[in-house]
Design a protein around this motif. Structure first.
Motif, PDB file in Angstrom:
ATOM      1  N   LYS A 220       0.835  -1.209   0.000  1.00 50.75           N
ATOM      2  CA  LYS A 220       0.000   0.000   0.000  1.00 50.75           C
ATOM      3  C   LYS A 220       0.871   1.261   0.000  1.00 50.75           C
ATOM      4  N   GLN A 221       2.020   1.193   0.677  1.00 50.47           N
ATOM      5  CA  GLN A 221       2.918   2.355   0.698  1.00 50.47           C
ATOM      6  C   GLN A 221       3.505   2.621  -0.689  1.00 50.47           C
ATOM      7  N   ILE A 222       3.875   1.554  -1.410  1.00 48.46           N
ATOM      8  CA  ILE A 222       4.398   1.741  -2.767  1.00 48.46           C
ATOM      9  C   ILE A 222       3.336   2.350  -3.668  1.00 48.46           C
ATOM     10  N   LEU A 223       2.085   1.891  -3.533  1.00 47.33           N
ATOM     11  CA  LEU A 223       0.989   2.467  -4.318  1.00 47.33           C
ATOM     12  C   LEU A 223       0.844   3.960  -4.025  1.00 47.33           C
ATOM     13  N   LEU A 224       0.970   4.343  -2.754  1.00 45.09           N
ATOM     14  CA  LEU A 224       0.897   5.772  -2.386  1.00 45.09           C
ATOM     15  C   LEU A 224       2.094   6.542  -2.926  1.00 45.09           C
ATOM     16  N   ASP A 225       3.275   5.896  -2.900  1.00 44.82           N
ATOM     17  CA  ASP A 225       4.479   6.534  -3.443  1.00 44.82           C
ATOM     18  C   ASP A 225       4.315   6.814  -4.931  1.00 44.82           C
ATOM     19  N   GLU A 227       1.484   7.374  -6.443  1.00 45.13           N
ATOM     20  CA  GLU A 227       0.573   8.524  -6.559  1.00 45.13           C
ATOM     21  C   GLU A 227       1.338   9.824  -6.338  1.00 45.13           C
ATOM     22  N   GLU A 228       2.242   9.802  -5.367  1.00 48.83           N
ATOM     23  CA  GLU A 228       3.044  10.996  -5.086  1.00 48.83           C
ATOM     24  C   GLU A 228       3.933  11.342  -6.287  1.00 48.83           C
ATOM     25  N   ASP A 229       4.497  10.303  -6.919  1.00 47.94           N
ATOM     26  CA  ASP A 229       5.333  10.523  -8.104  1.00 47.94           C
ATOM     27  C   ASP A 229       4.520  11.126  -9.244  1.00 47.94           C
ATOM     28  N   ILE A 230       3.292  10.629  -9.413  1.00 51.08           N
ATOM     29  CA  ILE A 230       2.423  11.166 -10.468  1.00 51.08           C
ATOM     30  C   ILE A 230       2.195  12.656 -10.224  1.00 51.08           C
ATOM     31  N   THR A 231       1.894  13.008  -8.981  1.00 56.03           N
ATOM     32  CA  THR A 231       1.664  14.411  -8.624  1.00 56.03           C
ATOM     33  C   THR A 231       2.918  15.247  -8.858  1.00 56.03           C
ATOM     34  N   LYS A 232       4.079  14.644  -8.599  1.00 62.11           N
ATOM     35  CA  LYS A 232       5.349  15.371  -8.670  1.00 62.11           C
ATOM     36  C   LYS A 232       5.872  15.521 -10.100  1.00 62.11           C
ATOM     37  N   TYR A 246      -5.044   5.600 -13.134  1.00 60.93           N
ATOM     38  CA  TYR A 246      -4.279   4.735 -12.223  1.00 60.93           C
ATOM     39  C   TYR A 246      -5.183   4.083 -11.170  1.00 60.93           C
ATOM     40  N   ARG A 247      -6.074   4.887 -10.603  1.00 57.18           N
ATOM     41  CA  ARG A 247      -6.939   4.379  -9.524  1.00 57.18           C
ATOM     42  C   ARG A 247      -8.049   3.470 -10.036  1.00 57.18           C
ATOM     43  N   LYS A 248      -8.365   3.561 -11.319  1.00 61.75           N
ATOM     44  CA  LYS A 248      -9.489   2.779 -11.854  1.00 61.75           C
ATOM     45  C   LYS A 248      -9.051   1.425 -12.439  1.00 61.75           C
ATOM     46  N   THR A 316       2.057  -7.694  -9.967  1.00 55.05           N
ATOM     47  CA  THR A 316       0.773  -8.229  -9.521  1.00 55.05           C
ATOM     48  C   THR A 316       0.552  -8.013  -8.023  1.00 55.05           C
ATOM     49  N   GLY A 317       1.625  -7.961  -7.255  1.00 48.02           N
ATOM     50  CA  GLY A 317       1.488  -7.659  -5.829  1.00 48.02           C
ATOM     51  C   GLY A 317       0.820  -6.312  -5.601  1.00 48.02           C
ATOM     52  N   LEU A 318       1.095  -5.367  -6.499  1.00 47.75           N
ATOM     53  CA  LEU A 318       0.480  -4.040  -6.357  1.00 47.75           C
ATOM     54  C   LEU A 318      -0.999  -4.079  -6.738  1.00 47.75           C
ATOM     55  N   LEU A 319      -1.373  -4.964  -7.669  1.00 46.90           N
ATOM     56  CA  LEU A 319      -2.804  -5.163  -7.941  1.00 46.90           C
ATOM     57  C   LEU A 319      -3.488  -5.692  -6.681  1.00 46.90           C
ATOM     58  N   ILE A 320      -2.875  -6.685  -6.045  1.00 48.66           N
ATOM     59  CA  ILE A 320      -3.434  -7.240  -4.809  1.00 48.66           C
ATOM     60  C   ILE A 320      -3.551  -6.135  -3.760  1.00 48.66           C
ATOM     61  N   GLY A 321      -2.492  -5.326  -3.648  1.00 51.04           N
ATOM     62  CA  GLY A 321      -2.481  -4.246  -2.658  1.00 51.04           C
ATOM     63  C   GLY A 321      -3.531  -3.185  -2.909  1.00 51.04           C
TER      64      GLY A 321
END
Length: 447
Positions: A220-225, A227-232, A246-248, A316-321
């Motif tokens: 979940k932290q990598i997924l948030l990271d 998102e932060e990269d996208i914003t940056k 990304y979220r969909k 795939t781990g990030l899909l699960i997350g």
């Protein structure tokens, strides 16, 4: 963190052994192990390493201000940090987070022509035009795309030896079914890989602790990271729209046909408003895009609809997350991977194909009466690849192989929760052999 064995270790060694080696740009998503692998290689092969991180050490962004001659760059580096040892022939220059300093790419031509120093650059290439880097250093750099750990690297992390992995391939090449013990053991390890994905820190934690404790939080932290990269880094492109896409991704993968539709991402959205967003995520190493073929025939490139595609997570781990907590618990404890309409199996097989160098294509006719998950090719034929989440019928696979209308297709591949088999039309393999597919197809043609 204990350093895991990676395939890039061998590839970097081959690069170093080439007397005419070019400066190397290693690109890929964040947290897949680029920096750790380069540091490990540098320690083993060079007396000195000069490591500069352009994102964290912004004082080094100005080292190219006096031009791109090597001596001018080295003088500025030494000015900022006089402790760096810059010994010709014994020093690796490692420029990390290249996306924060596109100017660095322009210097690669000078470093190659000068010849005294090896150079490796690394970055996610988020937010900069790769074409810009391309034009700055044509002919004077080599590109290397790195991914998260593949299943073979996961087996290495679990302690499996070369002879054991070679025996897996022997079963595949000789079409010799596995024993029940072999099959059950390998499926269990593959399920672990599906749940965890291939991010090195997550795999390392799992292998060290021998349980899933803390791994979901890391995902979940990598997924948030990201998102932060996208914003940056999303620059001129609409950050909100990239985040929307990304979220969909999990939403569309949970649907029956899994096709991504911009019109459903945002009410009233048009494709042209979202131009470039999917490519951005692809270039950033976050997603794999699978395009719908116009017809199931060769050639693959140029025979697809650029507006019709599926989007999978690269890892795939990030899909699960990204799924609901209840879904994750179901997967981890009940191993009920079928609940997500086969998306997890498709996602992981797609990723395994990409890690072997295959671009992703699928086919679905307008009526939805004929569809195929993926296509690859060998020297002279198109090969449908079916991914079965459940032990259902293979009507589409049989039609593609048997009907004269599909003359480029001579045989097929089916991956599932099954043992090895061949019925004269298609090969059936358990999921965990998918990482051998390219080798199997190549050696099959040599027989």
């Amino acid at each position: 963190m204990e350093l895991l064995r990676r395939k890039i270790d061998r590839d970097l060694g081959l690069w170093k052994s080439n007397p005419d080696r070019l400066p190397l740009i290693i690109k890929g998503a964040r947290q897949i192990g680029k920096t750790e692998s380069i540091r490990k290689f540098a320690k083993e092969h060079y007396a000195h390493t000069v490591e500069i991180n352009f994102a964290l050490q912004k004082q080094f962004l100005g080292i190219f201000e006096n031009g791109f001659e090597v001596d001018a760059i080295l003088k500025n580096i030494s000015l900022i940090n006089p402790d760096f040892a810059l010994v010709p022939g014994e020093t690796l220059l490692f420029f990390d987070e290249l996306q924060a300093c596109p100017n660095c790419a322009t210097s690669l031509k000078s470093f190659k022509q000068d010849g005294r120093y090896d150079v490796i650059c690394s970055g996610s290439l988020m937010g900069i035009s790769y074409r810009e880097i391309e034009s700055n250093s044509v002919g004077y750099k080599e590109d290397y795309e790195m991914h998260s750990m593949d299943f073979e690297e996961f087996l290495w992390a679990k302690g499996y030896r070369e002879n054991q992995i070679a025996d897996l391939y022997r079963h595949m090449s000789e079409l010799e079914p596995f024993s029940r013990l072999e099959l059950e053991t390998m499926f269990e390890i593959f399920r672990e890989y599906m749940v965890l994905g291939g991010m090195p820190a997550i795999v390392n934690s799992f292998v060290k602790n021998k349980n899933y404790s803390g791994t979901l939080k890391m995902q979940k932290q990598i997924l948030l990271d990201y998102e932060e990269d996208i914003t940056k880094y999303a620059g001129g492109l609409d950050q909100g729209r990239i985040l929307n896409v990304y979220r969909k991704i999990p939403v569309f993968l949970g649907k029956e046909n899994k096709k991504f539709q911009i019109s459903k991402v945002e009410h009233g959205a048009r494709s042209r408003e979202y131009m470039g967003t999917v490519e951005w995520l692809d270039n950033a190493g976050i997603v794999n895009v699978c395009y719908c073929m116009a017809q199931p025939e060769l050639p693959l490139r140029g025979n697809y609809n650029p507006d019709s595609y599926k989007i999978y997570f690269r890892d795939t781990g990030l899909l699960i997350g990204s799924l609901d907590d209840e879904v994750q618990e179901d997967l981890r404890f009940n191993k009920n991977f079928n609940t997500y309409k086969g998306a997890i199996y498709e996602n992981i097989i797609g990723d395994i194909l990409v890690k072997q160098g295959y671009p992703l294509y699928f086919y679905r006719n307008e009526k939805g009466t004929l569809e195929m998950d993926f296509f690859v090719r060998d020297r002279d034929s198109l090969i449908p690849v079916e991914v079965k989440a459940a032990d259902g019928a293979t009507a589409s696979l049989n039609r593609l192989i048997q009907e004269e209308a599909y003359g480029d297709i001579r045989y097929g591949i089916k991956f599932g929760m099954k043992n090895i088999g061949y019925n004269g039309r298609f090969y059936t393999f358990p999921y965990f052999l998918a990482f051998f597919l390219k080798r199997f197809l190549r050696e099959r043609q040599q027989v």
